[in-house]
Design an enzyme around this catalytic site. Structure first.
Site, mmCIF file in Angstrom:
data_model
loop_
_atom_site.group_PDB
_atom_site.id
_atom_site.type_symbol
_atom_site.label_atom_id
_atom_site.label_comp_id
_atom_site.label_asym_id
_atom_site.label_seq_id
_atom_site.Cartn_x
_atom_site.Cartn_y
_atom_site.Cartn_z
ATOM 1 N N GLU A 111 0.890 -1.046 -0.106
ATOM 2 C CA GLU A 111 -0.026 0.052 0.080
ATOM 3 C C GLU A 111 0.800 1.476 0.002
ATOM 4 O O GLU A 111 0.550 1.956 0.816
ATOM 5 C CB GLU A 111 -0.899 -0.006 1.030
ATOM 6 N N GLU B 268 -5.509 -7.587 -1.687
ATOM 7 C CA GLU B 268 -6.575 -7.339 -0.547
ATOM 8 C C GLU B 268 -8.068 -6.933 -0.867
ATOM 9 O O GLU B 268 -8.067 -6.054 -1.647
ATOM 10 C CB GLU B 268 -5.835 -6.421 0.443
#
Length: 505
Positions: free
Chosen positions: A195, A315
């Site tokens: 991320e 995810e």
């Protein structure tokens, strides 16, 4: 996930939407035996060593990136039973988050119960525990993607480096993991950094912020250590003024693709979430959820649809408590393409998370770390994919065998009968390691004046209250997961034992 710190809150989600006509957990198909060896890419597909298409369809099992320095849940269950359950539910891959802390020499795990479970993990470092998980996953036909989730256990970082963990450490550790598992195709790839988000950019040319350039440096370094690995590159948060989920914005790939020295190794990865994690403007659009395919196309789906490269949704998750989240997940699963209709020609994915203790999503497991959330699992049924053939076990000294070739075993001592003047007992020896046993010995201590009066299927010596039993010629060889037993008689009664241990070679 889209937050600075993961919350370890055991939140039970109230899941409201029943599913009718849920498809079977494992898709049928002729490619049941696909997945052998290392993988490579061809256009938007991932192919195994024989050129058969494969689909990553798995879960995130987190914990190595936290202060526990090991996957969570081992306080409640044995790691092997956890992996067995993943396989039985039709998941074929584990995304394994970690932090650079576990590569510091001597880092030890915290939060593992050895009371009748995880006995072969006793005394191992965090990396050695990871070795054991990789070894058992491979023997079970599951693949592993290592995910550099955090620079340290304190929390996520916007950039791939921090003041305490510079880029050089990041790359050194990535290469160390690539080297550690070289030759073990259970570890199929590495997700370079989890991320990236503002101020990270894509294609801006500032080497201190340009994640695309950093991913090229790190990816090429990994491939210099093991050119067979897949390199998973996540997106950023913002591109040309358009905001998205952390790691979920891959719009820049169209103009600034990642370029690696080894062809056919690049997989782009996005993250996507629902309102239980954070609000986004598209959730309040009057056309929701019909607007979502266009949103996903813009941020990352176009890479797949234009046959640029494979796309892996590394995810996605939700507590499923709100109707918005339920609609979002149903629409997303449809967008990812069902295995029954498209086979392996779909988006790859790993659900967040297996763990129940993700505060804003919950997990596939409920808070007892055993019971399956069948509603949440059911949403994923149509995109689950065939598993893979079990890979060969690692050789001596390999990652599955920390300590240079020493096998491991456990022993269970049970008193079958006790008549006061004497007793009979049985001892069961189980191979808990990743190598076959050649021989074994069991040691225990009695609390009183008991002596062995007879023993069968083993020989023994006794020094005071301590007994050591050695295997017989016919039962010293024990396969991985197998067991052998021996029995004994002793006197006087009260022959319960303490300190039972097993040593294997």
């Amino acid at each position: 996930m889209f937050r600075t710190l993961r919350r370890a809150l055991c939140v039970a989600a109230a899941l409201l939407l029943p599913l009718a006509g849920v498809q079977s957990a494992r898709a049928d198909g002729a490619d049941e035996a696909a997945g052998a060896g290392y993988w490579h890419t061809s256009g938007r597909q991932i192919l195994d060593a024989a050129g058969k298409p494969v689909r990553i369809a798995g879960v995130n099992w987190f914990g190595f990136e936290t202060a526990n320095h090991v996957v969570h849940g081992l306080w409640a269950r044995d790691y092997k039973s956890m992996i067995d359950q993943m396989k039985s539910l039709g998941y074929n891959t584990i995304r394994m988050p970690y932090s650079d802390d576990i590569l510091k020499p001597g880092t030890m795990p915290d939060g593992i119960s050895h009371d009748g479970k995880n006995t072969d993990l006793r005394g191992l470092t965090s990396l050695q525990v990871l070795d054991r998980i990789v070894a058992y996953a491979g023997q079970s036909g599951l693949k592993i993607v290592l995910d550099r989730h955090r620079p340290d256990a304190a929390g996520q970082s916007a950039l791939w480096y921090t003041a305490s963990v510079p880029e050089s450490t990041w790359i050194t550790n990535l290469k160390a993991l690539a080297t550690r598992y070289k030759g073990n195709s259970t570890v199929i790839g590495i997700d370079l950094h989890n991320e990236p988000h503002d101020p990270a950019c894509w294609g801006c040319g500032d080497t201190s912020r340009d994640w695309r350039l950093a991913a090229q440096r790190a990816g090429n370094a990994v491939l210099s250590a093991n050119p067979e690995l897949l390199i998973m590159v996540e997106g950023v948060q913002s591109y040309n003024g358009t905001n998205g989920w952390w790691g979920g914005n891959l719009m820049g790939v169209a103009q600034h693709p990642v370029q690696l020295d080894v062809p056919d190794r690049l997989v782009y990865s996005a993250h996507d979430y629902a309102t239980s994690v954070a609000q986004q403007s598209w959730f309040s659009d009057p056309s929701f959820p019909a607007n979502m395919p266009g949103i996903w196309d813009k941020y990352w789906g176009y890479i797949f649809k234009q046959n640029i490269a494979p796309v892996w949704l590394g995810e996605f998750g939700t507590t499923l408590q709100s109707s918005v989240d339920q609609k979002w997940l149903a629409e997303l699963v449809k967008y990812l393409r069902s295995t029954s209709a498209y086979g392996a020609d779909g988006f790859h994915w790993t659900f967040w998370s297996w763990n129940p203790n993700s505060g804003d999503t919950g997990g596939i497991l409920k808070d007892d770390w055993q019971t399956v959330d069948t509603v949440k699992d059911g949403y994923l049924a149509s995109i689950k994919a065939p598993g893979f053939d079990p890979g060969p076990g690692p050789g001596p000294g390999g990652p599955g065998d920390p300590g240079g070739g020493n096998a491991t075993c456990s022993a269970a001592y049970t008193v079958g009968s006790d008549w006061g003047g004497g007793f009979n007992a049985e001892v069961k020896v189980t191979n808990t390691g990743t190598l076959p046993l050649k021989s074994w010995k069991v040691t225990w201590t009695w609390s009183g004046a008991q002596k062995v009066t007879n023993m069968w299927n083993a020989s023994h010596t006794q020094n005071g209250a301590t007994v050591t039993a050695l295997n017989a010629a016919h039962n010293g060889s024990v396969p991985v997961g197998g067991s052998a037993s021996f029995g004994l008689s002793g006197a006087p009664g009260g022959g319960g034992a303490t300190g039972v241990s097993c040593t294997a070679t």
